[in-house]
Design a protein around this motif. Structure first.
Motif, short mmCIF file in Angstrom:
data_model
loop_
_atom_site.label_atom_id
_atom_site.label_comp_id
_atom_site.label_asym_id
_atom_site.label_seq_id
_atom_site.Cartn_x
_atom_site.Cartn_y
_atom_site.Cartn_z
N HIS A 1 0.87 -1.13 -0.01
CA HIS A 1 0.09 0.20 0.06
C HIS A 1 0.92 1.15 0.08
O HIS A 1 1.88 1.38 0.74
CB HIS A 1 -1.03 -0.11 1.20
CG HIS A 1 -1.98 0.97 1.13
ND1 HIS A 1 -1.72 2.29 1.57
CD2 HIS A 1 -3.37 0.90 0.60
CE1 HIS A 1 -3.03 3.04 1.22
NE2 HIS A 1 -3.92 2.18 0.72
N ASP B 1 0.60 4.02 1.39
CA ASP B 1 1.01 4.66 2.70
C ASP B 1 1.71 4.24 3.62
O ASP B 1 2.26 4.51 4.78
CB ASP B 1 -0.61 4.74 3.47
CG ASP B 1 -1.35 5.96 2.73
OD1 ASP B 1 -1.19 6.39 1.56
OD2 ASP B 1 -2.69 5.96 3.25
N TRP C 1 5.49 -3.34 6.62
CA TRP C 1 4.61 -4.51 7.48
C TRP C 1 5.43 -5.25 8.25
O TRP C 1 6.40 -5.77 7.62
CB TRP C 1 3.53 -5.19 6.77
CG TRP C 1 2.54 -4.07 5.91
CD1 TRP C 1 2.53 -3.85 4.65
CD2 TRP C 1 1.33 -3.89 6.40
NE1 TRP C 1 1.56 -3.03 4.29
CE2 TRP C 1 0.63 -3.32 5.22
CE3 TRP C 1 0.56 -3.81 7.61
CZ2 TRP C 1 -0.56 -2.54 5.44
CZ3 TRP C 1 -0.54 -3.51 7.71
CH2 TRP C 1 -1.40 -2.49 6.68
N ASP D 1 4.72 4.10 8.58
CA ASP D 1 5.00 4.74 7.46
C ASP D 1 6.50 5.12 7.25
O ASP D 1 7.40 4.44 8.25
CB ASP D 1 4.21 6.11 7.51
CG ASP D 1 4.65 6.81 8.78
OD1 ASP D 1 5.61 6.58 9.40
OD2 ASP D 1 3.78 7.94 8.98
N HIS E 1 -5.64 8.01 7.70
CA HIS E 1 -5.38 6.96 6.69
C HIS E 1 -6.58 6.24 6.42
O HIS E 1 -6.53 4.82 5.68
CB HIS E 1 -4.08 6.05 6.97
CG HIS E 1 -2.76 6.98 7.14
ND1 HIS E 1 -1.85 7.18 5.86
CD2 HIS E 1 -2.55 7.67 8.13
CE1 HIS E 1 -0.96 7.80 6.56
NE2 HIS E 1 -1.21 8.19 7.60
N ARG F 1 -8.70 4.68 2.40
CA ARG F 1 -7.67 4.76 1.51
C ARG F 1 -7.21 3.27 1.23
O ARG F 1 -6.29 2.69 0.73
CB ARG F 1 -6.70 5.44 2.01
CG ARG F 1 -6.45 6.85 1.80
CD ARG F 1 -5.49 7.71 2.39
NE ARG F 1 -4.16 7.17 1.74
CZ ARG F 1 -3.69 7.85 0.67
NH1 ARG F 1 -4.58 8.60 -0.04
NH2 ARG F 1 -2.81 7.36 -0.11
N SER F 2 -8.35 2.42 1.78
CA SER F 2 -8.14 0.70 1.32
C SER F 2 -7.06 0.20 2.48
O SER F 2 -6.78 -1.14 2.31
CB SER F 2 -7.91 0.35 0.07
OG SER F 2 -8.91 0.82 -0.76
N VAL F 3 -6.70 1.00 3.22
CA VAL F 3 -5.75 0.24 4.38
C VAL F 3 -6.27 -0.61 5.33
O VAL F 3 -5.77 -1.68 5.60
CB VAL F 3 -4.95 1.34 5.18
CG1 VAL F 3 -3.95 0.71 6.07
CG2 VAL F 3 -4.16 2.26 4.58
N ARG G 1 -9.08 -2.22 4.49
CA ARG G 1 -9.52 -3.21 3.87
C ARG G 1 -8.32 -4.58 3.93
O ARG G 1 -8.73 -5.61 3.91
CB ARG G 1 -9.98 -3.11 2.44
CG ARG G 1 -10.77 -4.00 1.56
CD ARG G 1 -11.25 -3.70 0.32
NE ARG G 1 -10.12 -2.91 -0.27
CZ ARG G 1 -10.40 -2.26 -1.68
NH1 ARG G 1 -11.69 -2.06 -2.24
NH2 ARG G 1 -9.57 -1.67 -2.30
N LEU G 2 -7.02 -3.99 3.44
CA LEU G 2 -5.99 -4.86 3.42
C LEU G 2 -5.84 -5.50 4.63
O LEU G 2 -5.46 -6.61 4.83
CB LEU G 2 -4.79 -4.17 2.86
CG LEU G 2 -3.63 -4.73 2.55
CD1 LEU G 2 -3.67 -5.63 1.34
CD2 LEU G 2 -2.46 -3.63 2.17
#
Length: 348
Positions: free
Chosen positions: A27, A29, A33, A86, A119, A122-124, A126-127
């Motif tokens: 991602h 952003d 991980w 980040d 954040h 922004r699909s964070v 969902r991931l």
């Protein structure tokens, strides 16, 4: 060990759960991980403070809480936890998937965590949730228990976007919990225990008895399973736990606790929520002692003691469909709705 009721009614979870493939963790952003180790705890605690301020200012998850959750013997940090950092090393998302050992009638994989408010959308999330579901399915698929398997999650309804996020990941809203608040400036009716039961302020000598009473009292509650000795030690050793505002009902004939009201006080929450408060994480009465006014008398003792300390409110959460009629009890004791939380599940 005897098999729980219904243990042979279903095929093993290992035959019923087919784990989905974990998502590719990429991602824009997120620079990295990684699993949540000791070096990441401060960053995750800072993230949790931001989440609390946005979603539920009345309560927060502290660094000590995080350390307890991640430090359980049944948690594999390398596989069960994740944090997205980040470029400056700040945590913008984190997650944990726990499968507690209490499995009398249900095997649960519980997901927790969240995304920094700046954040979101922004699909964070969902991931992150896709990763958590995949890990939870791995946990369930490793079990040979012939019991229902649930992936469980909870979210304050004020968390914008949570409902569609969980729905998109395959979760269904399954239960609703009311956050209640009691103004301690209002009169508190004195109530006494009857039937020979005695009231005591909680002492360490009663801790294990209260765990036993808790496991009996919550046996018929939605999604609840027994609390292990390890989980209980962590619970009663928390910095916020306040035995001086916690009370037990004791049956002198057997010298055992048959009811309890447990209290927390976290002064770090007070400025954010705009008032001082104690929080009641657990209220329960052993099933053999129900119907005798035990919970009412215990709550009255807690409310009086809390008011005497000059605290403004007592707060708690209750299952809106509790089989014990707890919601009506709390209303009679002067608690009023202030928030709502939803429990989400995927059932196997």
């Amino acid at each position: 060990m005897t098999e729980p009721a219904g243990e042979r009614a279903l095929p093993p979870l290992s035959e019923r759960v087919r784990p989905t493939a974990p998502p590719r963790l990429a991602h824009p952003d997120v620079a990295e991980w990684r699993a949540v180790g000791e070096p990441e705890l401060d960053a995750v605690a800072e993230l949790e403070r931001a989440i609390s301020e946005a979603d539920h200012p009345e309560y927060s998850t502290t660094r000590d809480d995080l350390a307890d959750e991640l430090g359980m013997s049944f948690v594999d940090r390398g596989r069960d936890s994740i944090v997205g950092l980040d470029g400056s090393g700040r945590a913008i998302a984190w997650g944990l998937v726990q499968q507690p050992p209490g499995q009398d009638t249900l095997v649960r994989s519980i997901v927790m965590g969240g995304v920094h408010p700046k954040h979101r959308r922004r699909s964070v999330g969902r991931l992150l949730l896709a990763w958590q579901r995949a890990r939870a399915e791995q946990q369930l698929a490793a079990s040979e228990r012939r019991l229902p398997g649930w992936i469980m999650a909870f979210s304050d309804d004020r968390a914008a976007g949570a409902a569609p996020l969980f729905g998109g990941a395959g979760f269904a809203a399954a239960r609703f919990f009311a956050g209640l608040r009691r103004d301690l400036a209002e009169p508190i009716e004195p109530l006494e225990l009857v039937d020979g039961l005695s009231l005591e302020r909680l002492s360490p000598e009663r801790f294990e008895q209260v765990r036993t009473a808790r496991n009996d009292a919550f046996r018929d509650h939605w999604g609840s399973q027994p609390s292990s000795a390890e989980q209980w030690r962590a619970f009663v050793s928390r910095t916020a736990f306040r035995p001086s505002l916690s009370f037990v009902a004791v049956d002198p004939a057997i010298d055992r606790a048959v009811g309890f009201v447990l209290a927390d006080v976290d002064e770090d929450d007070w400025a954010r929520q705009g008032f001082s408060s104690s929080h009641v994480p657990l209220v329960g009465v052993a099933r053999a002692a129900r119907g005798r006014g035990v919970a009412s008398a215990l709550l009255a003792a807690h409310l009086r003691a809390t008011a005497e300390e000059g605290i403004d409110f007592s707060t708690l959460e209750v299952d809106a469909a509790s089989p014990t009629g707890a919601f009506a009890l709390y209303e009679r004791m002067g608690y009023r709705p202030a928030a709502r939380e939803t429990g989400y599940t995927i059932v196997y």
